[in-house]
Design a protein around this motif. Structure first.
Motif, short mmCIF file in Angstrom:
data_model
loop_
_atom_site.label_atom_id
_atom_site.label_comp_id
_atom_site.label_asym_id
_atom_site.label_seq_id
_atom_site.Cartn_x
_atom_site.Cartn_y
_atom_site.Cartn_z
N LEU A 1 0.82 -1.22 0.00
CA LEU A 1 0.00 0.00 0.00
C LEU A 1 0.85 1.26 0.00
CD1 LEU A 1 -2.83 -1.05 2.45
CD2 LEU A 1 -3.04 -0.67 -0.01
N VAL A 2 1.94 1.27 0.75
CA VAL A 2 2.82 2.45 0.76
C VAL A 2 3.41 2.66 -0.63
CG1 VAL A 2 5.02 3.34 1.63
CG2 VAL A 2 3.33 2.41 3.23
N GLY A 3 3.90 1.60 -1.26
CA GLY A 3 4.43 1.71 -2.61
C GLY A 3 3.38 2.21 -3.60
N MET A 4 2.17 1.68 -3.48
CA MET A 4 1.09 2.11 -4.36
C MET A 4 0.80 3.60 -4.18
SD MET A 4 -2.94 1.34 -4.09
CE MET A 4 -2.88 2.33 -2.62
N HIS A 5 0.69 4.05 -2.93
CA HIS A 5 0.39 5.47 -2.71
C HIS A 5 1.54 6.37 -3.15
CE1 HIS A 5 -3.61 5.38 -1.17
NE2 HIS A 5 -3.30 4.50 -0.24
N LEU A 6 2.77 5.91 -3.05
CA LEU A 6 3.89 6.71 -3.58
C LEU A 6 3.77 6.85 -5.10
CD1 LEU A 6 6.86 5.36 -1.42
CD2 LEU A 6 5.78 7.63 -1.29
N ARG A 7 3.46 5.74 -5.79
CA ARG A 7 3.28 5.79 -7.25
C ARG A 7 2.11 6.70 -7.63
NH1 ARG A 7 2.95 0.45 -6.81
NH2 ARG A 7 0.85 0.39 -7.66
N LEU A 8 1.00 6.55 -6.91
CA LEU A 8 -0.19 7.33 -7.23
C LEU A 8 -0.01 8.81 -6.89
CD1 LEU A 8 -3.03 4.89 -6.16
CD2 LEU A 8 -2.24 5.42 -8.47
N THR A 9 0.71 9.11 -5.81
CA THR A 9 0.97 10.51 -5.47
C THR A 9 1.81 11.16 -6.57
OG1 THR A 9 0.78 10.09 -3.11
CG2 THR A 9 2.00 12.06 -3.77
N ALA A 10 2.84 10.45 -7.04
CA ALA A 10 3.65 10.98 -8.14
C ALA A 10 2.79 11.17 -9.38
CB ALA A 10 4.81 10.03 -8.43
N GLY A 11 1.94 10.20 -9.69
CA GLY A 11 1.05 10.32 -10.84
C GLY A 11 0.05 11.45 -10.66
N GLY A 12 -0.44 11.62 -9.43
CA GLY A 12 -1.38 12.71 -9.16
C GLY A 12 -0.74 14.07 -9.33
N LEU A 13 0.52 14.20 -8.93
CA LEU A 13 1.22 15.47 -9.11
C LEU A 13 1.41 15.79 -10.59
CD1 LEU A 13 3.89 15.29 -6.27
CD2 LEU A 13 1.90 16.81 -6.40
N LEU A 14 1.72 14.77 -11.39
CA LEU A 14 1.87 14.98 -12.83
C LEU A 14 0.54 15.36 -13.48
CD1 LEU A 14 4.23 12.00 -13.72
CD2 LEU A 14 4.83 14.43 -13.60
N ARG A 15 -0.55 14.86 -12.94
CA ARG A 15 -1.89 15.12 -13.49
C ARG A 15 -2.55 16.35 -12.87
NH1 ARG A 15 -1.09 9.85 -13.54
NH2 ARG A 15 -1.90 8.58 -15.23
N LEU A 16 -1.90 16.98 -11.93
CA LEU A 16 -2.52 18.06 -11.17
C LEU A 16 -3.13 19.16 -12.05
CD1 LEU A 16 -3.17 18.93 -8.30
CD2 LEU A 16 -0.97 20.10 -8.23
N PRO A 17 -2.41 19.72 -13.02
CA PRO A 17 -3.04 20.76 -13.84
C PRO A 17 -4.28 20.25 -14.58
CG PRO A 17 -0.67 20.70 -14.20
CD PRO A 17 -1.01 19.50 -13.38
N TRP A 18 -4.21 19.04 -15.09
CA TRP A 18 -5.34 18.45 -15.81
C TRP A 18 -6.52 18.20 -14.87
CZ3 TRP A 18 -7.30 13.35 -15.51
CH2 TRP A 18 -8.19 13.02 -16.52
N GLN A 19 -6.22 17.71 -13.65
CA GLN A 19 -7.29 17.46 -12.68
C GLN A 19 -7.97 18.76 -12.26
OE1 GLN A 19 -6.86 14.34 -9.52
NE2 GLN A 19 -4.70 14.49 -10.09
N ILE A 20 -7.19 19.80 -12.05
CA ILE A 20 -7.77 21.09 -11.67
C ILE A 20 -8.65 21.62 -12.79
CG2 ILE A 20 -7.23 23.51 -11.15
CD1 ILE A 20 -4.79 22.44 -9.57
N ALA A 21 -8.16 21.54 -14.03
CA ALA A 21 -8.95 22.02 -15.17
C ALA A 21 -10.26 21.25 -15.29
CB ALA A 21 -8.15 21.88 -16.46
N ARG A 22 -10.21 19.94 -15.12
CA ARG A 22 -11.44 19.12 -15.19
C ARG A 22 -12.42 19.52 -14.09
NH1 ARG A 22 -11.15 12.73 -15.24
NH2 ARG A 22 -11.19 12.98 -17.47
N ARG A 23 -11.90 19.72 -12.88
CA ARG A 23 -12.77 20.12 -11.78
C ARG A 23 -13.42 21.48 -12.03
NH1 ARG A 23 -12.57 17.77 -6.77
NH2 ARG A 23 -12.38 15.56 -7.08
N LEU A 24 -12.65 22.41 -12.58
CA LEU A 24 -13.21 23.73 -12.86
C LEU A 24 -14.30 23.66 -13.93
CD1 LEU A 24 -9.99 25.92 -12.70
CD2 LEU A 24 -11.85 25.80 -11.02
N GLN A 25 -14.12 22.80 -14.93
CA GLN A 25 -15.14 22.63 -15.96
C GLN A 25 -16.43 22.06 -15.37
OE1 GLN A 25 -13.23 20.08 -18.81
NE2 GLN A 25 -12.72 21.80 -20.15
N ARG A 26 -16.30 21.14 -14.44
CA ARG A 26 -17.47 20.49 -13.84
C ARG A 26 -18.10 21.33 -12.73
NH1 ARG A 26 -15.58 14.26 -12.93
NH2 ARG A 26 -15.55 13.65 -15.10
N GLY A 27 -17.39 22.34 -12.30
CA GLY A 27 -17.89 23.14 -11.19
C GLY A 27 -17.53 22.53 -9.85
N TRP A 28 -16.27 22.44 -9.58
CA TRP A 28 -15.67 21.86 -8.37
C TRP A 28 -16.73 21.43 -7.42
CZ3 TRP A 28 -10.24 22.04 -8.07
CH2 TRP A 28 -9.70 21.38 -6.98
#
Length: 137
Positions: A110-137
């Motif tokens: 689980l720790v390894g998984m969350h480290l991988r996903l946190t890194a992936g989440g940081l790379l996707r951060l601008p895209w995730q924020i843009a998607r949330r703004l389009q949907r109305g956070w």
């Protein structure tokens, strides 16, 4: 995707409940609070096509890390979670209760998984924020 949201009674071991909370906080950060809820609860219904596509691209998600990683990656793919409350009772050993959780092995996974996903989440951060703004956070 339909995700069970456990409603624990007094039989739930506090160590497990607290451990789940830590994993849930990590998933909330990785998905910008997309609403996964409990990441480790196995009561799930996944949309098959997006899940198969994700599993073909990622060699992990084959053990105890399957449910939390599948939920996070499906959120990243735009699949919204629907949470359904589900009462939970932990059975004592004398009642036939069995846990397949192995503390060292599964916590390392689980720790390894969350480290991988946190890194992936940081790379996707601008895209995730843009998607949330389009949907109305």
């Amino acid at each position: 995707m339909i995700l069970g949201q456990p409603v624990f009674d007094a039989s739930a071991p506090q160590l497990r409940v607290q451990g789940r909370r830590l994993s849930n906080v990590c998933a909330d950060l990785e998905t910008l609070w997309a609403g996964i809820g409990d990441t480790l609860f196995g009561f799930r219904v996944y949309p098959i096509a997006p899940l198969v596509a994700i599993m073909r691209r990622h060699t992990w998600m084959r053990g105890f890390d399957f449910d939390p990683e599948a939920a996070v990656r499906l959120c990243w793919a735009g699949v919204r979670p629907i949470r359904v409350d589900a009462p939970v009772r932990y059975f004592r050993g004398s009642e036939g209760g069995v846990s397949h959780f192995q503390y060292l092995r599964d916590n390392i996974l689980l720790v390894g998984m969350h480290l991988r996903l946190t890194a992936g989440g940081l790379l996707r951060l601008p895209w995730q924020i843009a998607r949330r703004l389009q949907r109305g956070w």
